[in-house]
Motif scaffolding. Structure first.
Motif, short mmCIF file in Angstrom:
data_model
loop_
_atom_site.label_atom_id
_atom_site.label_comp_id
_atom_site.label_asym_id
_atom_site.label_seq_id
_atom_site.Cartn_x
_atom_site.Cartn_y
_atom_site.Cartn_z
N SER A 498 0.99 -1.19 -0.39
CA SER A 498 0.11 0.14 0.23
C SER A 498 0.91 1.44 0.32
CB SER A 498 -1.04 0.04 0.97
OG SER A 498 -0.21 -0.64 2.46
N PRO A 499 1.83 1.73 -1.21
CA PRO A 499 2.36 2.96 -1.15
C PRO A 499 1.54 3.84 -1.32
CG PRO A 499 1.82 1.74 -3.37
CD PRO A 499 1.52 1.05 -2.29
N VAL A 500 2.67 4.77 -0.55
CA VAL A 500 1.81 5.90 -0.20
C VAL A 500 2.48 7.75 -0.53
CG1 VAL A 500 1.13 7.82 2.15
CG2 VAL A 500 1.05 5.76 2.40
N LYS A 501 1.37 7.84 -1.43
CA LYS A 501 2.64 8.97 -2.17
C LYS A 501 1.26 10.03 -2.25
CE LYS A 501 4.15 5.75 -5.93
NZ LYS A 501 3.70 5.36 -6.84
N SER A 502 2.31 11.50 -2.01
CA SER A 502 0.99 12.38 -1.11
C SER A 502 1.86 13.88 -1.94
CB SER A 502 1.11 12.11 0.21
OG SER A 502 -0.01 13.22 0.59
N ARG A 503 1.53 14.81 -1.71
CA ARG A 503 2.00 16.07 -1.93
C ARG A 503 1.88 17.07 -0.82
NH1 ARG A 503 -0.07 21.39 -6.46
NH2 ARG A 503 0.98 22.88 -4.55
N TYR A 504 0.46 16.61 -0.06
CA TYR A 504 0.67 16.89 1.08
C TYR A 504 0.82 16.26 2.98
CZ TYR A 504 -1.00 20.57 -1.72
OH TYR A 504 -1.43 21.72 -2.95
N VAL A 505 1.17 16.46 3.67
CA VAL A 505 1.23 15.61 4.91
C VAL A 505 0.67 16.61 6.14
CG1 VAL A 505 3.22 14.41 4.87
CG2 VAL A 505 3.61 16.18 5.51
N LYS A 506 -0.02 16.02 6.94
CA LYS A 506 -0.74 16.55 8.25
C LYS A 506 0.38 16.20 9.27
CE LYS A 506 -5.23 17.77 10.81
NZ LYS A 506 -6.13 17.47 10.31
N VAL A 507 1.01 16.23 10.37
CA VAL A 507 1.12 16.40 11.60
C VAL A 507 0.42 16.57 12.77
CG1 VAL A 507 3.10 16.41 13.46
CG2 VAL A 507 3.30 15.85 10.37
N VAL A 508 -0.09 15.62 13.77
CA VAL A 508 -0.96 16.55 14.36
C VAL A 508 0.21 15.54 15.45
CG1 VAL A 508 -3.06 16.19 15.39
CG2 VAL A 508 -3.57 15.85 13.21
N ILE A 509 -0.64 16.20 17.33
CA ILE A 509 0.34 15.95 18.39
C ILE A 509 -0.51 16.34 19.14
CG2 ILE A 509 2.19 16.56 19.71
CD1 ILE A 509 3.72 18.21 17.51
N HIS A 510 -1.08 15.62 20.47
CA HIS A 510 -1.32 15.00 21.28
C HIS A 510 -1.26 14.82 22.47
CE1 HIS A 510 -4.91 13.73 18.31
NE2 HIS A 510 -4.26 13.63 18.28
N PRO A 511 -1.26 16.30 23.23
CA PRO A 511 -0.36 16.55 24.45
C PRO A 511 -1.26 15.03 25.67
CG PRO A 511 -1.78 17.90 24.45
CD PRO A 511 -2.15 16.90 23.45
N TYR A 512 -0.54 14.72 26.86
CA TYR A 512 -1.00 14.26 28.00
C TYR A 512 -2.43 15.40 28.61
CZ TYR A 512 1.61 10.41 27.60
OH TYR A 512 2.62 8.79 27.40
N THR A 513 -3.56 14.29 28.79
CA THR A 513 -4.82 15.66 29.55
C THR A 513 -5.03 15.27 30.52
OG1 THR A 513 -6.74 13.47 28.95
CG2 THR A 513 -6.40 15.27 27.26
N SER A 514 -3.67 14.09 31.42
CA SER A 514 -3.50 14.13 32.70
C SER A 514 -2.54 13.73 32.99
CB SER A 514 -4.79 12.84 33.20
OG SER A 514 -5.03 11.31 32.98
N TRP A 515 -2.22 13.40 34.04
CA TRP A 515 -0.51 13.21 34.06
C TRP A 515 -0.45 12.01 35.05
CZ3 TRP A 515 -2.77 17.93 33.67
CH2 TRP A 515 -2.15 17.95 32.22
N PRO A 516 -0.03 10.97 34.43
CA PRO A 516 0.37 9.68 35.34
C PRO A 516 1.05 9.86 36.84
CG PRO A 516 1.14 9.17 32.80
CD PRO A 516 0.56 10.54 33.47
N GLU A 517 1.75 9.24 37.89
CA GLU A 517 2.57 9.89 38.72
C GLU A 517 4.24 9.74 37.95
OE1 GLU A 517 3.64 10.55 42.56
OE2 GLU A 517 1.91 9.80 41.66
#
Length: 544
Positions: A498-517
């Protein structure tokens, strides 16, 4: 047998001399006019031939500017005339001049002391490509017409090949025969050779051996596609040829036959100016002519080498993209200008360092444990997303993607997602320059929640028109850490299935919404660089 390029001049007035066209006593006439007729010997199929040599350059280098020439000579029947229709004259038959002939002609301002670039084409898969790579030349330094002309009053000029010619002869087993007798070979590439050189007419003594044609040290090494010059189904032999810059190099040949990839390497291969070289491989399991009296010497035999190609060239050649000059920001979540300055997303892919002044700083996305109880998070829902969309400049076959990130207090993130799209054009023209500045960390309304949301609503409207396909996700283990790479590389199976061929890329960064010890909190997203690997060849054949 050598034949010669003749610059024909009358011998009726061998003693006639002149200092300038404008000086008193000089009378231009056919007695001292330089006239040209040509003949070039046929030798090889690809390159210059009698039929395709339709122009060449002629240089007469004299101390007098009035009698120094650089003319394009074009065929007129069996004779040659200057393309501009103007005649040329010897200044003084007893005076030495430099005579240079070369092809192909170039319209630059060139004289007998010029240094010029002579490059071979990377695509020599056609006869035109081979011809465009050929360079032939001749120099007679210090030529004196009175003593140098032959008995018929003609100037003999024999141009020599300045490049090297390589023939690749491959014999293959019967198992690869095609039922229709067609050539079973697929595309072929030759790698490892320099393609740029220079010729210094001024320092050249007229021989091929003095090194006046030299590799350009600032040039490039690039893959060359050779020309399929001959094929014989009876003997199961295919012949390819290409023209190369003279050099000693390690060469790698890659080709596909009957869908099976092969490769073959030669170390310290010596390719000499004016010589042809034969590579004879077995798989187990040219000279130039016109119509009279101008010649280009045939390629001298320069030796041969034999070998057996290895089956199984690399299915995919993958390289990290280090030149990101064509990448462009399209849109993103709004950056925070808390530290001031227009840096943010503009430096996202440059890898300028890991400091906060060299990265994209998103808006505040969550409420950290240090915030007082009455603090209200300014964003919610979709407005909390930290993302960026990048235009790569052209469609790339993606082999790996990643991001270098850290949080406001040097923490890892929950995960980073990567997306691609089939869209060929994403139109962000709805965003004004003020909108773009506000998104690119140059905000004029920092803290103006309504203003930020207004711009982000425009961004979401653009993004909703794009169909994104998730191509990877990288998660962390929630450890306190400074800068860290979230990278996803695709396996050969993934690239094939399944080759991925694209002119555009999107990067999404997800921070933690709560913090483990023990997990440091994260209020904002920082990203110093976006990484991308792409496929540059399949089975040794370059990907366009």
């Amino acid at each position: 047998m050598k034949k010669y390029l003749l610059l024909w001049t009358s011998v009726a007035a061998m003693g006639l001399s002149a200092c300038s066209n404008d000086e008193e006593g000089f009378s231009p006439s056919n007695t001292n006019e330089i006239r040209v007729v040509t003949e070039v010997s046929n030798y090889s199929r690809a390159g210059y031939t009698t039929d395709n040599l339709d122009a060449f350059g002629l240089i007469i280098g004299s101390d007098s500017e009035s009698f120094s020439y650089h003319k394009q000579m074009v065929k007129n029947g069996i004779a040659w005339t200057a393309a501009d229709g103007e005649s040329m004259y010897w200044e003084d038959r007893a005076k030495a001049v430099d005579v240079i002939a070369y092809a192909p002609f170039r319209a630059d301002e060139i004289n007998a002391k010029s240094k010029i670039d002579v490059d071979v084409q990377t695509d020599q898969s056609t006869e035109d490509g081979v011809k465009a790579s050929d360079f032939v030349a001749m120099k007679k330094p210090g030529f004196v017409p009175n003593s140098g002309l032959n008995a018929d009053g003609n100037l003999e000029i024999a141009m020599s090949h300045m490049m090297a010619k390589v023939f690749i002869n491959i014999k293959y087993p019967e198992a690869y025969n095609k039922a229709d007798g067609a050539n079973p070979f697929g595309p072929m590439t030759v790698e490892g050779l320099h393609i740029n050189a220079t010729v210094d007419f001024g320092s050249w003594d007229g021989t091929r051996e003095n090194g006046t044609l030299a590799i350009n040290p600032n040039g490039e090494i690039a893959a060359i596609k050779p020309f399929a010059t001959a094929f014989d189904a009876t003997t199961r032999t295919a012949t390819y040829e290409f023209i190369a810059v003279p050099q000693t190099a390690d060469m790698n040949l890659k080709f596909v036959i009957a869908d099976v990839p092969y490769s073959w390497n030669a170390t310290n291969l010596e390719l000499k100016s004016g010589y042809s070289f034969n590579i004879n491989l077995s798989i187990d399991k040219t000279g130039v002519t016109t119509d009279s009296n101008v010649t280009v010497d045939p390629w001298d035999e320069g030796g041969s080498i034999s070998g057996t190609p290895e089956q199984g060239a690399d299915p995919f050649t993958v390289k990290e993209m280090t030149n990101k000059d064509t990448w462009q920001w399209v849109y993103s979540s709004q950056s925070n200008n808390f530290w001031g300055g227009d840096r943010g997303i503009l430096n996202l892919w440059n890898g300028n360092g890991d400091g906060l002044d060299n990265c994209w700083l998103s808006h505040q996305v969550v409420k950290g444990p240090s915030q007082p109880a009455e603090y209200v998070v300014p964003f919610e829902g979709r407005y909390l997303e930290a993302f960026a969309v990048i235009d790569l400049g052209k469609t790339e076959w993606i082999a790996g993607i990643g991001a270098r990130t850290c949080g406001f207090t040097d923490t890892t993130f929950d995960r980073v997602e990567f997306f691609a799209t089939d869209s060929e054009n994403i139109d962000n023209s709805v965003l004004t320059e003020d909108d773009k500045n506000n998104l690119r960390c140059n905000s004029g309304f920092d803290g103006d929640i309504d203003g930020i949301k207004t711009v982000m609503d425009k961004v979401f409207a653009i993004d909703d028109q794009v169909t994104w396909t998730k191509i990877g996700e990288v998660s962390s283990e929630g450890n306190f850490a400074p800068w860290i790479d979230y990278r996803k590389d695709f396996s050969e199976d993934e690239l094939a299935a399944s080759p991925v061929k694209s002119r555009y890329v999107k990067v999404v960064i997800h921070p933690y919404t709560s913090w483990p010890e023990g997990q440091g909190y994260c209020e904002r997203v920082s990203c110093a660089e976006i990484y991308l690997k792409h496929v540059t060849a399949t089975n040794g054949v370059s990907v366009e």
